[in-house]
Enzyme design. Sequence first.
Site, PDB file in Angstrom:
ATOM      1  N   SER A  95       0.850  -1.190   0.000  1.00 44.42           N
ATOM      2  CA  SER A  95       0.000   0.000   0.000  1.00 44.42           C
ATOM      3  C   SER A  95       0.882   1.234   0.000  1.00 44.42           C
ATOM      4  O   SER A  95       2.023   1.195   0.475  1.00 44.42           O
ATOM      5  CB  SER A  95      -0.887   0.007   1.246  1.00 44.42           C
ATOM      6  OG  SER A  95      -1.592   1.230   1.352  1.00 44.42           O
ATOM      7  N   TYR A 154      -2.124   0.515  10.804  1.00 39.61           N
ATOM      8  CA  TYR A 154      -2.113   0.003   9.426  1.00 39.61           C
ATOM      9  C   TYR A 154      -0.848   0.422   8.688  1.00 39.61           C
ATOM     10  O   TYR A 154      -0.211  -0.393   8.013  1.00 39.61           O
ATOM     11  CB  TYR A 154      -3.346   0.508   8.687  1.00 39.61           C
ATOM     12  CG  TYR A 154      -3.466  -0.006   7.273  1.00 39.61           C
ATOM     13  CD1 TYR A 154      -3.608  -1.370   7.009  1.00 39.61           C
ATOM     14  CD2 TYR A 154      -3.454   0.874   6.196  1.00 39.61           C
ATOM     15  CE1 TYR A 154      -3.723  -1.843   5.711  1.00 39.61           C
ATOM     16  CE2 TYR A 154      -3.573   0.409   4.891  1.00 39.61           C
ATOM     17  CZ  TYR A 154      -3.702  -0.942   4.654  1.00 39.61           C
ATOM     18  OH  TYR A 154      -3.824  -1.403   3.357  1.00 39.61           O
TER      19      TYR A 154
END
Length: 245
Positions: free
Chosen positions: A130, A143
């Site tokens: 990501s 995250y």
Amino acid sequence: MTRTALVTGASSGIGAATARALAGDGFTVVCAARRADRIEALAQEIGGTAVVCDVTDAASVQALAEGLGSLDVLVNNAGGAFDAASVETADPETWARMYDVNVLGVLRVTQALLPALRADGGGLVVNIGSTAGRVAYEGGGGYTAAKHGLKVVTQTLRLEHVAEPLRFTEVAPGMVATEEFGLVRFGGDQDKRDKTYEGVAEPLVADDIAEVVRWVASLPSHVDIDEVVVRPRAQAAQHKVHREG
């Protein structure tokens, strides 16, 4: 020759789209995820195989590996964000869950499947990371820490196996409009999920990321793509980075 790919987290979103893309390119695809009904339907659709697997469970991953012979492509896609809390208010158990699925899950699956990747003289591992593995933003500490960890794991694997015909690629998407990711992160709150995409007229979709994976897997074995960072055109590099997936 039959080429085999395995995709974790194949029950929805980027994982399901990637399984379809690889099948369309001639791969026999093993669809691995926790939700049996979804992967069985997907496997039937694309002529693949469904295997129920939880990447956070070592025994489940080992059972997945024991059912394989050789493997050409492994796509470590299973992952997710489970909160949007500040560091001060975050639940350590939630952070542990994110690290378990996004980092340790990749570790378990890659360790278990390296023998299958070596069986035909080499293979490709694609880790779905990501842009959160490249930035920090408010409410994303758990995250982003996990996705930074995944980036480093991918880089380390590439160094440790440079003498072997193995390739390791990270595909790092920015804003991808998948239904489940945001709903899981915001505890099922549809309004919060939808607000994630405000200001970006056309976010990426799962098929966009699947096409990147398909392209990487189509390249000859001497070509190593270290990483691909892919964002929607409307999402500038520094534009509201807290929205990146």
